[in-house]
Design a protein around this motif. Sequence first.
Motif, PDB file in Angstrom:
ATOM      1  N   ASP A   5       8.523  14.112   6.762  1.00 21.31           N
ATOM      2  CA  ASP A   5       8.266  12.711   6.431  1.00 21.31           C
ATOM      3  C   ASP A   5       8.906  11.743   7.417  1.00 21.31           C
ATOM      4  OD1 ASP A   5       6.827  13.257   3.954  1.00 21.31           O
ATOM      5  OD2 ASP A   5       8.758  13.935   3.176  1.00 21.31           O
ATOM      6  N   GLU A   6       9.820  12.244   8.233  1.00 24.66           N
ATOM      7  CA  GLU A   6      10.454  11.371   9.218  1.00 24.66           C
ATOM      8  C   GLU A   6       9.439  10.832  10.224  1.00 24.66           C
ATOM      9  OE1 GLU A   6      13.453  10.141   9.281  1.00 24.66           O
ATOM     10  OE2 GLU A   6      14.122  11.235   7.502  1.00 24.66           O
ATOM     11  N   ASP A   7       8.387  11.597  10.520  1.00 25.19           N
ATOM     12  CA  ASP A   7       7.344  11.101  11.426  1.00 25.19           C
ATOM     13  C   ASP A   7       6.683   9.854  10.852  1.00 25.19           C
ATOM     14  OD1 ASP A   7       7.453  13.133  13.516  1.00 25.19           O
ATOM     15  OD2 ASP A   7       6.636  14.520  12.031  1.00 25.19           O
ATOM     16  N   ALA A   8       6.486   9.837   9.525  1.00 27.06           N
ATOM     17  CA  ALA A   8       5.893   8.655   8.895  1.00 27.06           C
ATOM     18  C   ALA A   8       6.875   7.489   8.866  1.00 27.06           C
ATOM     19  CB  ALA A   8       5.435   9.003   7.475  1.00 27.06           C
ATOM     20  N   ALA A  67       0.889  -1.170   0.000  1.00 22.57           N
ATOM     21  CA  ALA A  67       0.000   0.000   0.000  1.00 22.57           C
ATOM     22  C   ALA A  67       0.918   1.208   0.000  1.00 22.57           C
ATOM     23  CB  ALA A  67      -0.914   0.003   1.224  1.00 22.57           C
ATOM     24  N   ALA A  68       0.789   2.066  -1.011  1.00 28.56           N
ATOM     25  CA  ALA A  68       1.743   3.154  -1.215  1.00 28.56           C
ATOM     26  C   ALA A  68       1.220   4.467  -0.657  1.00 28.56           C
ATOM     27  CB  ALA A  68       2.051   3.307  -2.700  1.00 28.56           C
ATOM     28  N   PHE A  69       2.004   5.061   0.245  1.00 27.75           N
ATOM     29  CA  PHE A  69       1.736   6.396   0.780  1.00 27.75           C
ATOM     30  C   PHE A  69       2.841   7.312   0.242  1.00 27.75           C
ATOM     31  CE2 PHE A  69      -0.243   3.417   3.624  1.00 27.75           C
ATOM     32  CZ  PHE A  69      -1.451   4.015   3.960  1.00 27.75           C
ATOM     33  N   LEU A  70       2.454   8.343  -0.508  1.00 27.09           N
ATOM     34  CA  LEU A  70       3.410   9.125  -1.277  1.00 27.09           C
ATOM     35  C   LEU A  70       3.337  10.601  -0.909  1.00 27.09           C
ATOM     36  CD1 LEU A  70       2.480   7.569  -4.758  1.00 27.09           C
ATOM     37  CD2 LEU A  70       4.270   6.775  -3.186  1.00 27.09           C
ATOM     38  N   ASP A  71       4.460  11.161  -0.480  1.00 29.49           N
ATOM     39  CA  ASP A  71       4.559  12.610  -0.381  1.00 29.49           C
ATOM     40  C   ASP A  71       4.473  13.187  -1.795  1.00 29.49           C
ATOM     41  OD1 ASP A  71       5.038  15.185   0.598  1.00 29.49           O
ATOM     42  OD2 ASP A  71       7.210  14.914   0.558  1.00 29.49           O
ATOM     43  N   TYR A  72       4.173  14.480  -1.902  1.00 27.62           N
ATOM     44  CA  TYR A  72       4.045  15.069  -3.238  1.00 27.62           C
ATOM     45  C   TYR A  72       5.339  15.773  -3.675  1.00 27.62           C
ATOM     46  CZ  TYR A  72       2.320  17.540  -7.287  1.00 27.62           C
ATOM     47  OH  TYR A  72       2.174  18.005  -8.566  1.00 27.62           O
ATOM     48  N   ASP A  73       5.622  16.929  -3.076  1.00 27.38           N
ATOM     49  CA  ASP A  73       6.798  17.697  -3.489  1.00 27.38           C
ATOM     50  C   ASP A  73       8.084  16.936  -3.186  1.00 27.38           C
ATOM     51  OD1 ASP A  73       5.805  20.619  -4.222  1.00 27.38           O
ATOM     52  OD2 ASP A  73       4.639  19.954  -2.502  1.00 27.38           O
ATOM     53  N   GLY A  92       8.893  -1.383  11.750  1.00 26.60           N
ATOM     54  CA  GLY A  92       8.400  -2.647  12.270  1.00 26.60           C
ATOM     55  C   GLY A  92       7.106  -3.121  11.647  1.00 26.60           C
ATOM     56  N   ARG A  93       6.431  -2.256  10.881  1.00 21.71           N
ATOM     57  CA  ARG A  93       5.175  -2.667  10.253  1.00 21.71           C
ATOM     58  C   ARG A  93       5.146  -2.343   8.770  1.00 21.71           C
ATOM     59  NH1 ARG A  93       0.885   1.469  13.025  1.00 21.71           N
ATOM     60  NH2 ARG A  93      -0.601  -0.011  12.125  1.00 21.71           N
ATOM     61  N   GLY A  94       6.049  -1.500   8.301  1.00 21.48           N
ATOM     62  CA  GLY A  94       6.097  -1.122   6.898  1.00 21.48           C
ATOM     63  C   GLY A  94       7.507  -0.726   6.510  1.00 21.48           C
ATOM     64  N   ILE A  95       7.637   0.017   5.409  1.00 16.35           N
ATOM     65  CA  ILE A  95       8.942   0.370   4.871  1.00 16.35           C
ATOM     66  C   ILE A  95       8.961   1.851   4.506  1.00 16.35           C
ATOM     67  CG2 ILE A  95      10.647  -0.097   3.067  1.00 16.35           C
ATOM     68  CD1 ILE A  95       9.305  -2.855   2.691  1.00 16.35           C
ATOM     69  N   VAL A 145      -0.529  -6.864   4.313  1.00 13.62           N
ATOM     70  CA  VAL A 145      -0.307  -5.578   3.651  1.00 13.62           C
ATOM     71  C   VAL A 145       0.979  -4.954   4.175  1.00 13.62           C
ATOM     72  CG1 VAL A 145      -1.180  -3.232   3.310  1.00 13.62           C
ATOM     73  CG2 VAL A 145      -2.764  -5.176   3.272  1.00 13.62           C
ATOM     74  N   VAL A 146       1.824  -4.467   3.268  1.00  8.94           N
ATOM     75  CA  VAL A 146       3.039  -3.752   3.653  1.00  8.94           C
ATOM     76  C   VAL A 146       2.883  -2.283   3.272  1.00  8.94           C
ATOM     77  CG1 VAL A 146       5.538  -3.600   3.436  1.00  8.94           C
ATOM     78  CG2 VAL A 146       4.408  -5.799   3.192  1.00  8.94           C
ATOM     79  N   PRO A 147       2.688  -1.385   4.233  1.00 11.26           N
ATOM     80  CA  PRO A 147       2.617   0.030   3.897  1.00 11.26           C
ATOM     81  C   PRO A 147       3.999   0.565   3.538  1.00 11.26           C
ATOM     82  CG  PRO A 147       2.454  -0.259   6.271  1.00 11.26           C
ATOM     83  CD  PRO A 147       2.457  -1.641   5.670  1.00 11.26           C
ATOM     84  N   LEU A 148       4.073   1.259   2.418  1.00  9.94           N
ATOM     85  CA  LEU A 148       5.304   1.899   1.965  1.00  9.94           C
ATOM     86  C   LEU A 148       5.102   3.407   2.045  1.00  9.94           C
ATOM     87  CD1 LEU A 148       5.769  -0.080  -1.392  1.00  9.94           C
ATOM     88  CD2 LEU A 148       6.437  -0.805   0.910  1.00  9.94           C
ATOM     89  N   TYR A 149       6.074   4.105   2.590  1.00 10.72           N
ATOM     90  CA  TYR A 149       5.976   5.561   2.624  1.00 10.72           C
ATOM     91  C   TYR A 149       7.191   6.150   1.919  1.00 10.72           C
ATOM     92  CZ  TYR A 149       5.096  10.315   4.018  1.00 10.72           C
ATOM     93  OH  TYR A 149       4.833  11.667   3.976  1.00 10.72           O
ATOM     94  N   LEU A 150       6.940   6.972   0.889  1.00  9.08           N
ATOM     95  CA  LEU A 150       8.004   7.643   0.152  1.00  9.08           C
ATOM     96  C   LEU A 150       7.960   9.128   0.478  1.00  9.08           C
ATOM     97  CD1 LEU A 150       7.526   4.956  -1.482  1.00  9.08           C
ATOM     98  CD2 LEU A 150       8.318   6.222  -3.485  1.00  9.08           C
ATOM     99  N   GLY A 151       9.065   9.655   1.011  1.00  6.66           N
ATOM    100  CA  GLY A 151       9.120  11.063   1.356  1.00  6.66           C
ATOM    101  C   GLY A 151      10.535  11.593   1.282  1.00  6.66           C
TER     102      GLY A 151
END
Length: 271
Positions: free
Chosen positions: A221-224, A29-35, A230-233, A210-216
């Motif tokens: 974005d460090e908070d994410a 599951a992809a969580f994406l910053d914009y800028d 331990g639960r995502g990447i 489900v593996v949550p991915l956060y791109l920032g």
Amino acid sequence: MSPVTVRDLPNALHDDGAFVRRLAGRRPAAFLDYDGVLTPIVDRPEDAVMSDSMRDTVRALATRCPVCVVSGRDRAVVQRLMGLDDLVVAGSHGFDIWSPRIGTIPDNPAAGFEGLIASVTGRVLAEVGTIPGVKVEPKRAAVAVHYRLATDSGREQVAALVRQLLAEQPDRLKVTPGKMVYELQPKIDWNKGRAVCFLMDVLGLDSPDVVPLYLGDDITDEDAFRALRGRGIGILVGRPDDPEVAGRATDAEFVLASTGEVEQFLTRLGR
């Protein structure tokens, strides 16, 4: 695990399948910053329009897995710059969340701070809004002051005003720094990490398959990255030689060097 720097991180595209092994067959599951992630950082925030190729890539990915955009910008601004209105978007660092299936998600942690933000926005506009190179961006639950194009003198005027506002409202106001921007927000326990966890719950993504991915790319974005340990990447977008990224400790686990690599990564993820 202690934070590391960008130079210590494996590349999510190129490092011998390390990222693929982390997925281990589970659904992303992809969580994406914009800028800085879906579009390069630009001198003027209003010019950060998503490219046609990135738009097509994100749209294609969204047919294969959940995609959520998490941005410091207001939600409506992000949707306009993306040219997409059918994705989940958490704007204003998660203070304004919208889903095409649910609509506006009503949990608003900034409720009750509208008067404070309006007052602070007025002060910022009046005192630094006319400084050459300074761009004031009013938001639903914050006000951002961009100073990338300002002179050293202009930057110091902005910093002095931010210090003054925080001194006047130490219990109600906080500043979130970013890449050549100060963002003044209500002083409450809410950030992109809290927003991502909230979205995982609301969208039914908090499950072992489900593996949550956060791109920032930014400090916010460090908070994410921390929230997903331990639960995502977490994937930091930035070059080792970029002074705005290179010396910063990060809780991300992988790196992508540019928005071009992000596009390649998202294309591969959607296959």
